[in-house]
Design an enzyme around this catalytic site. Structure first.
Site, PDB file in Angstrom:
ATOM      1  N   ALA A 119      -3.100  -3.198  10.953  1.00  0.00           N
ATOM      2  CA  ALA A 119      -1.699  -3.456  11.293  1.00  0.00           C
ATOM      3  C   ALA A 119      -1.281  -2.909  12.652  1.00  0.00           C
ATOM      4  O   ALA A 119      -0.089  -2.799  12.925  1.00  0.00           O
ATOM      5  CB  ALA A 119      -0.808  -2.869  10.200  1.00  0.00           C
ATOM      6  N   ASN A 176      -2.883   3.498   5.990  1.00  0.00           N
ATOM      7  CA  ASN A 176      -4.307   3.278   6.306  1.00  0.00           C
ATOM      8  C   ASN A 176      -4.532   3.262   7.816  1.00  0.00           C
ATOM      9  O   ASN A 176      -5.577   3.699   8.303  1.00  0.00           O
ATOM     10  CB  ASN A 176      -4.779   1.953   5.700  1.00  0.00           C
ATOM     11  CG  ASN A 176      -4.990   2.067   4.204  1.00  0.00           C
ATOM     12  OD1 ASN A 176      -6.029   2.530   3.750  1.00  0.00           O
ATOM     13  ND2 ASN A 176      -3.993   1.676   3.424  1.00  0.00           N
ATOM     14  N   HIS A 204       5.033   0.608  13.984  1.00  0.00           N
ATOM     15  CA  HIS A 204       4.046   1.662  14.266  1.00  0.00           C
ATOM     16  C   HIS A 204       4.131   2.000  15.754  1.00  0.00           C
ATOM     17  O   HIS A 204       3.884   1.143  16.611  1.00  0.00           O
ATOM     18  CB  HIS A 204       2.626   1.189  13.941  1.00  0.00           C
ATOM     19  CG  HIS A 204       2.445   0.799  12.513  1.00  0.00           C
ATOM     20  ND1 HIS A 204       2.475   1.710  11.480  1.00  0.00           N
ATOM     21  CD2 HIS A 204       2.246  -0.406  11.933  1.00  0.00           C
ATOM     22  CE1 HIS A 204       2.287   1.084  10.330  1.00  0.00           C
ATOM     23  NE2 HIS A 204       2.158  -0.209  10.572  1.00  0.00           N
TER      24      HIS A 204
HETATM   25  N1  NDP Z   1      -6.068  -1.100   7.407  1.00  0.00           N
HETATM   26  C1  NDP Z   1      -4.807  -1.513   7.517  1.00  0.00           C
HETATM   27  O1  NDP Z   1      -4.235  -1.558   8.612  1.00  0.00           O
HETATM   28  C2  NDP Z   1      -4.079  -1.950   6.299  1.00  0.00           C
HETATM   29  C3  NDP Z   1      -4.631  -1.826   5.043  1.00  0.00           C
HETATM   30  N2  NDP Z   1      -3.953  -2.256   3.940  1.00  0.00           N
HETATM   31  C4  NDP Z   1      -4.591  -2.078   2.639  1.00  0.00           C
HETATM   32  O2  NDP Z   1      -5.273  -3.280   2.276  1.00  0.00           O
HETATM   33  C5  NDP Z   1      -5.394  -3.346   0.854  1.00  0.00           C
HETATM   34  C6  NDP Z   1      -4.956  -4.727   0.349  1.00  0.00           C
HETATM   35  O3  NDP Z   1      -3.594  -4.953   0.691  1.00  0.00           O
HETATM   36  P1  NDP Z   1      -2.745  -6.103  -0.050  1.00  0.00           P
HETATM   37  O4  NDP Z   1      -3.568  -7.315  -0.218  1.00  0.00           O
HETATM   38  O5  NDP Z   1      -1.455  -6.196   0.658  1.00  0.00           O
HETATM   39  O6  NDP Z   1      -2.543  -5.421  -1.493  1.00  0.00           O
HETATM   40  P2  NDP Z   1      -2.163  -6.167  -2.865  1.00  0.00           P
HETATM   41  O7  NDP Z   1      -1.744  -5.065  -3.781  1.00  0.00           O
HETATM   42  O8  NDP Z   1      -1.232  -7.276  -2.620  1.00  0.00           O
HETATM   43  O9  NDP Z   1      -3.554  -6.796  -3.375  1.00  0.00           O
HETATM   44  C7  NDP Z   1      -4.625  -6.008  -3.792  1.00  0.00           C
HETATM   45  C8  NDP Z   1      -5.283  -6.662  -4.996  1.00  0.00           C
HETATM   46  O10 NDP Z   1      -6.463  -5.913  -5.328  1.00  0.00           O
HETATM   47  C9  NDP Z   1      -6.382  -5.492  -6.688  1.00  0.00           C
HETATM   48  N3  NDP Z   1      -7.068  -4.217  -6.885  1.00  0.00           N
HETATM   49  C10 NDP Z   1      -6.601  -2.964  -6.654  1.00  0.00           C
HETATM   50  N4  NDP Z   1      -7.521  -2.046  -7.005  1.00  0.00           N
HETATM   51  C11 NDP Z   1      -8.592  -2.733  -7.474  1.00  0.00           C
HETATM   52  C12 NDP Z   1      -9.851  -2.339  -8.016  1.00  0.00           C
HETATM   53  N5  NDP Z   1     -10.169  -1.045  -8.177  1.00  0.00           N
HETATM   54  N6  NDP Z   1     -10.733  -3.294  -8.379  1.00  0.00           N
HETATM   55  C13 NDP Z   1     -10.406  -4.606  -8.255  1.00  0.00           C
HETATM   56  N7  NDP Z   1      -9.211  -5.044  -7.788  1.00  0.00           N
HETATM   57  C14 NDP Z   1      -8.318  -4.113  -7.382  1.00  0.00           C
HETATM   58  C15 NDP Z   1      -4.887  -5.384  -6.944  1.00  0.00           C
HETATM   59  O11 NDP Z   1      -4.594  -5.367  -8.339  1.00  0.00           O
HETATM   60  P3  NDP Z   1      -3.260  -4.555  -8.843  1.00  0.00           P
HETATM   61  O12 NDP Z   1      -2.081  -5.354  -8.380  1.00  0.00           O
HETATM   62  O13 NDP Z   1      -3.432  -4.493 -10.323  1.00  0.00           O
HETATM   63  O14 NDP Z   1      -3.318  -3.192  -8.184  1.00  0.00           O
HETATM   64  C16 NDP Z   1      -4.386  -6.633  -6.245  1.00  0.00           C
HETATM   65  O15 NDP Z   1      -4.603  -7.791  -7.010  1.00  0.00           O
HETATM   66  C17 NDP Z   1      -4.523  -2.196   0.312  1.00  0.00           C
HETATM   67  O16 NDP Z   1      -5.333  -1.067   0.012  1.00  0.00           O
HETATM   68  C18 NDP Z   1      -3.619  -1.870   1.488  1.00  0.00           C
HETATM   69  O17 NDP Z   1      -3.105  -0.556   1.458  1.00  0.00           O
HETATM   70  C19 NDP Z   1      -2.740  -2.866   4.050  1.00  0.00           C
HETATM   71  C20 NDP Z   1      -2.148  -3.001   5.280  1.00  0.00           C
HETATM   72  C21 NDP Z   1      -2.729  -2.510   6.494  1.00  0.00           C
HETATM   73  O1  OAA Z   2       0.628  -2.872   7.043  1.00  0.00           O
HETATM   74  C1  OAA Z   2       1.058  -1.877   7.639  1.00  0.00           C
HETATM   75  O2  OAA Z   2       2.059  -1.915   8.398  1.00  0.00           O
HETATM   76  C2  OAA Z   2       0.364  -0.567   7.544  1.00  0.00           C
HETATM   77  C3  OAA Z   2      -0.076  -0.198   6.214  1.00  0.00           C
HETATM   78  O3  OAA Z   2       0.452  -0.615   5.206  1.00  0.00           O
HETATM   79  C4  OAA Z   2      -1.190   0.730   6.138  1.00  0.00           C
HETATM   80  O4  OAA Z   2      -1.640   1.224   7.185  1.00  0.00           O
HETATM   81  O5  OAA Z   2      -1.657   1.010   5.017  1.00  0.00           O
END
Ligand code: NDP
Ligand code: OAA
Length: 253
Positions: A119, A176, A204
Site C-alpha cells: 500500500a 503490514n 501513509h
Molecule cells: N503488505 C501490504 O501493504 C498490505 C497487506 N495487507 C494484508 O493482506 C492480507 C489480505 O488482505 P484482504 O484480502 O484485504 O483481507 P480479507 O480479510 O478481505 O481476505 C482474506 C481472506 O483470507 C482468509 N483467511 C484468513 N486467515 C486464513 C487462514 N489461516 N487460512 C486460510 N484463509 C485465511 C480470510 O477469511 P476470514 O474472513 O474468515 O478471516 C479471508 O477470506 C491481510 O493480511 C492484510 O492485512 C493488506 C493491505 C496492505
Molecule cells: O492497505 C493499507 O493501507 C495498509 C495496510 O492495511 C497494511 O499495511 O496492513
C-alpha cells in the site's frame, strides 16, 4: 505462463482474480470454503477444501493474501512443496526468528519469497539503507476509524506510537507496510498510527533521512470497496508483481 495458487479469497484475492495479467490462477484455498468455491467460478480454478491438497496441486507460486496467521502457518509447507511464495501479510516477518527460519529454508530449497510493495510507494530506493546510512525512518499512517474497525472516534486520535514490530502485533490488518519498510531498509521503523474521522483515504506518510539526503512520501490511498482496512493500491501492487515475475527486464532497485 506462470501458474499460481491463491491462498486467501477475500478482498485482495478477488481483485487479483479480476485483474491478473501474465499468470494463470489454477488453485484456490480459503478457510471459508465457500469463498474459494465462489472465486473458482470466476477464474476457472480448482477450489480446495484442505491445505495439503491445495499444496499438492501442480503450479509454480503460492500467493498469500489471507492473514499473518496464514503466512505463519503455511509458509514453510509452501516452500517444502517446491513452490515460490508471495507474501502479502508481510507483518509475519516482524518475528525475526521466523524470518530467518523461512529465508534459510527457501535458500536451502532454492525457492524464492517475494514481498510486494503493497500500500505504499518508495520501497525500491529505500533499499539503499542496506548499503548506506539511514538516520531516520518514520511511518505515519492515518485511517478513518471504519478502516481500523473502531466504532467510537469523534476526533483525530493517536492509537499507537512506537516501533513497527510492536505496532504490527496490535494492528495486524493495518500496518503490514511498516514491516515492509523495515525489511527494505534493513533497520527499525518508527510508527505513528492515527484514527481520523475526517479522512476518507488510507494515508501513509513516510519520512526518510540518511546519507543520501532526505525524502518525504505521502500516499493517499482509496480503501478497497470490500475491505476498507486494505488500500486498493495493495492489491494492484501484487497484480503488478506477478505480471513482472516472468519479464526479462527488471525496473527499480
Ligand atoms: N503488505 C501490504 O501493504 C498490505 C497487506 N495487507 C494484508 O493482506 C492480507 C489480505 O488482505 P484482504 O484480502 O484485504 O483481507 P480479507 O480479510 O478481505 O481476505 C482474506 C481472506 O483470507 C482468509 N483467511 C484468513 N486467515 C486464513 C487462514 N489461516 N487460512 C486460510 N484463509 C485465511 C480470510 O477469511 P476470514 O474472513 O474468515 O478471516 C479471508 O477470506 C491481510 O493480511 C492484510 O492485512 C493488506 C493491505 C496492505
Ligand atoms: O492497505 C493499507 O493501507 C495498509 C495496510 O492495511 C497494511 O499495511 O496492513
Amino acid at each position: 505462463m506462470l501458474t499460481i495458487g491463491l491462498l486467501g479469497c477475500g478482498n485482495i484475492g478477488n481483485i487479483i482474480i479480476k485483474n491478473h495479467v501474465g499468470v494463470d490462477i489454477v488453485a484456490l484455498f480459503d478457510q471459508m470454503p465457500g469463498r474459494a468455491e465462489e472465486a473458482g467460478k470466476l477464474c476457472d480454478a480448482k477450489a480446495f477444501g484442505n491445505i495439503e491438497d491445495f499444496l499438492n496441486e501442480d503450479y509454480d507460486i503460492v500467493v498469500e493474501a489471507a492473514s499473518i496467521d496464514a503466512a505463519q502457518k503455511y509458509a514453510a509447507s509452501v516452500l517444502e512443496h517446491g513452490k515460490d511464495l508471495v507474501v502479502m501479510s508481510v507483518g509475519v516477518f516482524a518475528d525475526e526468528l521466523f524470518r530467518q527460519e523461512i529465508t534459510d529454508l527457501a535458500s536451502s530449497l532454492g525457492q524464492k519469497i517475494y514481498i510486494p510493495s503493497g500500500a505504499i510507494f518508495g520501497l525500491d530506493n529505500l533499499k539503499i539503507g542496506q548499503v548506506s546510512g539511514i538516520t531516520r525512518l518514520l511511518l505515519r499512517t492515518t485511517k478513518n476509524p471504519r478502516s481500523l474497525n473502531i466504532e467510537e472516534c469523534a476526533e483525530r486520535t493517536c492509537l499507537f506510537s512506537g516501533m513497527a514490530n510492536e505496532c504490527i502485533r496490535h494492528y495486524p490488518k493495518n500496518t503490514n507496510v511498516s514491516v515492509a519498510l523495515e525489511l527494505a531498509a534493513g533497520r527499525d521503523v518508527e510508527v505513528e498510527l492515527w484514527a481520523d474521522p475526517s479522512v476518507d483515504r488510507n494515508v501513509h506518510e513516510i519520512f526518510i533521512e540518511g546519507d543520501f539526503g532526505e525524502a518525504t512520501i505521502t500516499v493517499k490511498n482509496l480503501p478497497s470497496p470490500d475491505n476498507p482496512a486494505t488500500s486498493y493500491l495493495a492489491a494492484l501492487s501484487i497484480v503488478t508483481l506477478l505480471k513482472n515475475l516472468g519479464e526479462p527486464m527488471r525496473v527499480g532497485t
